[in-house]
Design a protein around this motif. Structure first.
Motif, mmCIF file in Angstrom:
data_model
loop_
_atom_site.group_PDB
_atom_site.id
_atom_site.type_symbol
_atom_site.label_atom_id
_atom_site.label_comp_id
_atom_site.label_asym_id
_atom_site.label_seq_id
_atom_site.Cartn_x
_atom_site.Cartn_y
_atom_site.Cartn_z
ATOM 1 N N GLN A 47 -11.796 93.298 116.381
ATOM 2 C CA GLN A 47 -12.347 93.432 117.734
ATOM 3 C C GLN A 47 -12.905 92.106 118.243
ATOM 4 O O GLN A 47 -12.708 91.731 119.392
ATOM 5 C CB GLN A 47 -13.439 94.502 117.741
ATOM 6 N N LEU A 96 -10.084 89.752 119.112
ATOM 7 C CA LEU A 96 -9.367 90.259 120.289
ATOM 8 C C LEU A 96 -10.136 89.938 121.569
ATOM 9 O O LEU A 96 -9.558 89.549 122.573
ATOM 10 C CB LEU A 96 -9.167 91.774 120.154
ATOM 11 N N LYS A 97 -11.461 90.090 121.488
ATOM 12 C CA LYS A 97 -12.316 89.794 122.647
ATOM 13 C C LYS A 97 -12.158 88.346 123.079
ATOM 14 O O LYS A 97 -12.020 88.044 124.262
ATOM 15 C CB LYS A 97 -13.778 90.058 122.292
ATOM 16 N N GLN A 116 -6.155 96.867 121.445
ATOM 17 C CA GLN A 116 -7.457 97.416 121.857
ATOM 18 C C GLN A 116 -7.424 98.948 121.856
ATOM 19 O O GLN A 116 -8.348 99.612 121.373
ATOM 20 C CB GLN A 116 -7.837 96.901 123.253
ATOM 21 N N TRP A 120 -9.714 101.461 119.509
ATOM 22 C CA TRP A 120 -10.514 102.579 120.028
ATOM 23 C C TRP A 120 -10.097 103.901 119.391
ATOM 24 O O TRP A 120 -10.934 104.747 119.090
ATOM 25 C CB TRP A 120 -10.393 102.656 121.545
#
Length: 207
Positions: free
Chosen positions: A76, A79-80, A96, A100
């Motif tokens: 995460q 990826l951000k 993403q 989730w």
């Protein structure tokens, strides 16, 4: 293999040669060598010649490695960072949505992402794989299985589709189909989307 040895040699001189990076990391993922896969990507990320877009590209790849090995937090985070530069990158949206789904949160957002990907690129197998993963959490095994089976019958080329389909069969108690599907995932594992030792472990548990 001889192939990867030659590619690894090439990478020593050209650490940013993307096809070699992709092929070698895919092999390491397949064999369950997380550290080796990360080493190749980190060498690229640490390269001084890398521009911002290039760094974001490799961060996205590193996020994929972390995700595949179940390190969701690090996936995460990478990826951000990548998303700040690679705006509207379909692979980022797909990953993403899968993150989730694994966390069972923001499921409606994940579903919107996956639907948007499938609508935009109806032939993109990874988009369908993402949708299947999200639907499994959102609606349950049977609707997810319909998606995976349909994709597998049209384009049986993506290893993770078959691993995810095998997982659904396991949930539904269909051991034989799960086994066959997992074996197919192993056959396709060169694409770097599944870890063969992990699938072999799943098969052993079925007996």
């Amino acid at each position: 293999t001889k192939d990867t040895t030659m590619l690894e040699e090439a990478l020593k001189h050209h650490p940013l040669f993307v096809p070699a990076v992709n092929k070698i990391t895919a092999q390491h993922i397949k064999n369950g060598n997380k550290r080796a896969a990360l080493r190749v990507i980190n060498n690229a990320i640490d390269n001084k010649q890398l521009d911002e877009a290039g760094r974001a590209f490799f961060l996205k790849n590193r996020a994929h490695i972390y995700f595949t090995f179940g390190d969701i937090k690090k996936a995460q985070s990478d990826l951000k960072q990548a998303a700040k530069v690679l705006v509207a990158d379909p692979e980022i949206f797909a990953l993403q949505a899968k993150i989730w789904a694994v966390q069972n949160r923001n499921i409606e957002d994940a579903y919107d992402y996956a639907m948007a990907l499938v609508t935009k690129s109806p032939t993109d197998i990874l988009a369908w794989d993402t949708l299947g993963c999200v639907v499994a959490v959102r609606e349950g095994d049977i609707p997810a299985l319909e998606i995976f089976e349909r994709v597998a019958s049209v384009a049986g080329t993506c290893s993770s589709v078959f691993e995810h389909m095998g997982d659904v069969y396991v949930n539904m108690g269909d051991v034989e189909k799960a086994k066959q599907t997992y074996m197919r995932a192993i056959e396709l594992a060169d694409d770097g989307f599944v870890i063969v030792p992990k699938i072999e472990q799943k098969i052993r548990k079925l007996k």
